[in-house]
Design an enzyme around this catalytic site. Structure first.
Site, mmCIF file in Angstrom:
data_model
loop_
_atom_site.group_PDB
_atom_site.id
_atom_site.type_symbol
_atom_site.label_atom_id
_atom_site.label_comp_id
_atom_site.label_asym_id
_atom_site.label_seq_id
_atom_site.Cartn_x
_atom_site.Cartn_y
_atom_site.Cartn_z
ATOM 1 N N GLY A 140 0.801 -1.213 0.000
ATOM 2 C CA GLY A 140 0.000 0.000 0.000
ATOM 3 C C GLY A 140 0.829 1.255 0.000
ATOM 4 O O GLY A 140 0.305 2.351 -0.241
ATOM 5 N N GLY A 144 2.017 23.751 2.400
ATOM 6 C CA GLY A 144 1.533 22.984 1.268
ATOM 7 C C GLY A 144 0.369 22.104 1.681
ATOM 8 O O GLY A 144 -0.238 22.292 2.746
ATOM 9 N N HIS A 157 -32.095 18.663 -7.627
ATOM 10 C CA HIS A 157 -32.271 19.744 -6.651
ATOM 11 C C HIS A 157 -32.919 19.172 -5.386
ATOM 12 O O HIS A 157 -33.813 18.343 -5.464
ATOM 13 C CB HIS A 157 -33.174 20.832 -7.235
ATOM 14 C CG HIS A 157 -33.524 21.914 -6.255
ATOM 15 N ND1 HIS A 157 -32.642 22.921 -5.944
ATOM 16 C CD2 HIS A 157 -34.638 22.130 -5.504
ATOM 17 C CE1 HIS A 157 -33.217 23.726 -5.046
ATOM 18 N NE2 HIS A 157 -34.423 23.257 -4.767
#
Length: 452
Positions: free
Chosen positions: A36, A179, A439
């Protein structure tokens, strides 16, 4: 000799291995640490777990406006870290399962090149195995950078890796670097209750992103209690008599400092070039990373480099799709993957997401454009969620072709993909405007910005 060796089992490496195996290649993947990679173990996933804890804590604290009275609210960092570890373990287990797929062989160890088709893998027990393949993909990621200053490696200075395992909440946290990594942790620990200060070298935080949006985010985070020093160069981290640290910096020509119990070094990441023995094979690289062409191929035709190691785009999803692009090239297929349009997100509160070019980039390229904006405060769903802070900004040319977009606000990381899909297909503002949007939804923000 197998078909393909992949060095590194981060998102770029393991996803590419799975794709290659499905397409019929025999793949050997080599990993020296965790399946990973940085993203799953020390970056994206664990950080987002803590982001969720921070968001929930903020929502509970503000629940009184919704008619919900929550008293004696407490936060336990140890529990949050334990949940983060469980999520990481679950996902790591999933990757381990993928590495058992037909056509994939996983080898644990550290790889270095012997020649253009051969790597030597030093295993945990010290033994060395030689592996050979027709093609090799380097996907070894990146490592944290440190400023070359006094005290950069002192006891209180940590990287994001250590901060993700911290079970004691620092009363005062100083973040060196404004950052993505720095701001995400600043936002998280501000919500957790730490007194947070960010010191950034450039004139604005997130210097690679749209300055207008970056400034708005900094203003928002400042309202939440985070202190900022921009255009400030850190010169030293000194250890004080009480064991805390003093971060010294020059801000707009004046000497200044801030005291902290913990200092996060978040000044970027560098390509993980160590121990690969690139010079032995003659692979071209710079301080930024391994040099590649549009198909991720190095100057050695049999060898490719994807992800942070090539320094092009330090994002996990970029690494994955660069890997797919490399596989297409290896198989002799014309790739339809567009690596020029890659969305990015900053998981602060509020979120920030972007795709394509910023206003500054368009101006520098002398490209005419118009900015189309719509604000969260005018959206019904945003108001109902109590998330009225932020805006959608879409940049388009005179024909309405979308050149870039920035979104600041709730669920920005989700909303950006409508614009990303549009840009990937050369779409225009009219394409958004004639598409029916449900909506009430936050997606209507994108529609309204396109219509503005």
């Amino acid at each position: 000799m197998t078909d393909l060796i992949i060095i590194g089992a981060g998102p770029g490496g393991y996803e590419t291995a799975v794709r290659a195996a499905k397409l019929g290649l025999q793949v050997t993947i080599v990993e020296s640490k965790h399946l990973g990679g940085t993203c799953l173990n020390e970056g994206c996933i664990p950080t987002k777990c803590l982001c969720h804890s921070a968001e929930m804590l903020d929502e509970i604290r503000g629940a009184s406006s919704l008619g919900i009275n929550a008293e004696n609210i407490t936060f336990n960092l140890e529990v949050a870290i334990e949940r983060k570890n469980q999520v990481v373990a679950q996902l790591t287990s999933g990757v381990a399962g993928l590495m058992k797929s037909p056509g994939i062989t996983l080898v644990n160890g550290k790889a270095s090149f012997k020649d253009k088709n051969t790597v030597c893998v030093t295993k945990p027990d010290g033994s060395v195995e030689e592996l050979s393949a027709k093609h090799i993909i380097i996907a070894t990621g990146s490592v944290s950078k440190f400023l070359p200053i006094e005290g950069a490696h002192s006891e209180n200075v940590v990287t994001s890796t250590e901060l993700l395992d911290m079970t004691s909440l620092p009363k005062r946290l100083c973040v060196i670097g404004g950052g993505v990594i720095g701001l995400e942790f600043a936002s998280i620990f501000n919500s957790f209750g730490s007194e947070v200060t960010v010191v950034e070298f450039c004139k604005e935080v997130l210097p690679n992103l749209d300055k207008d949006i970056a400034k708005r985010l900094r203003t928002s985070l400042k309202k939440r209690g985070i202190s900022f020093h921009v255009d400030a160069a850190v010169t030293a981290v000194k250890t004080l008599e009480d064991g805390s640290s003093e971060v010294c910096f020059t801000e707009k020509g004046k000497e200044a400092s801030v005291n902290a119990d913990c200092v996060l070094m978040a000044v970027g990441r560098a390509a993980n070039l160590e121990s690969l023995n690139l010079d032995e094979v003659g692979i071209s690289y710079t301080r930024r990373g391994i040099e590649v062409n549009a198909d991720m191929q190095t100057n050695i035709p049999e060898i490719y480099a994807i992800g942070d190691i090539n320094g092009i785009c330090p994002l996990a999803h970029a690494a994955t799709f660069q890997g797919y692009r490399a596989i297409d090239h290896i198989l002799g297929n014309e790739s339809e993957i567009n690596l020029e349009i890659i969305p990015s997100a900053v998981f602060t509160v509020p979120e920030l997401a972007s795709v394509g070019r910023s206003e500054e980039q368009l101006k520098d390229a002398d490209i005419d454009y118009k900015s189309h904006k719509y604000f969260y405060r005018a959206n019904g769903k945003a108001l109902s969620l109590g998330a009225d802070e932020g805006l959608v900004k879409i940049l388009a040319d005179e024909n309405g072709k979308v050149l870039g977009a920035q979104i600041l606000g709730a669920h920005a990381s989700d909303l950006i993909h409508e614009v990303t899909l549009l840009m990937s297909n050369g779409g225009t503002l009219e394409d958004i405007a004639k598409t029916v949007h449900a909506h009430p939804t936050l997606s209507e923000l994108v529609l309204a910005a396109a219509e503005s």
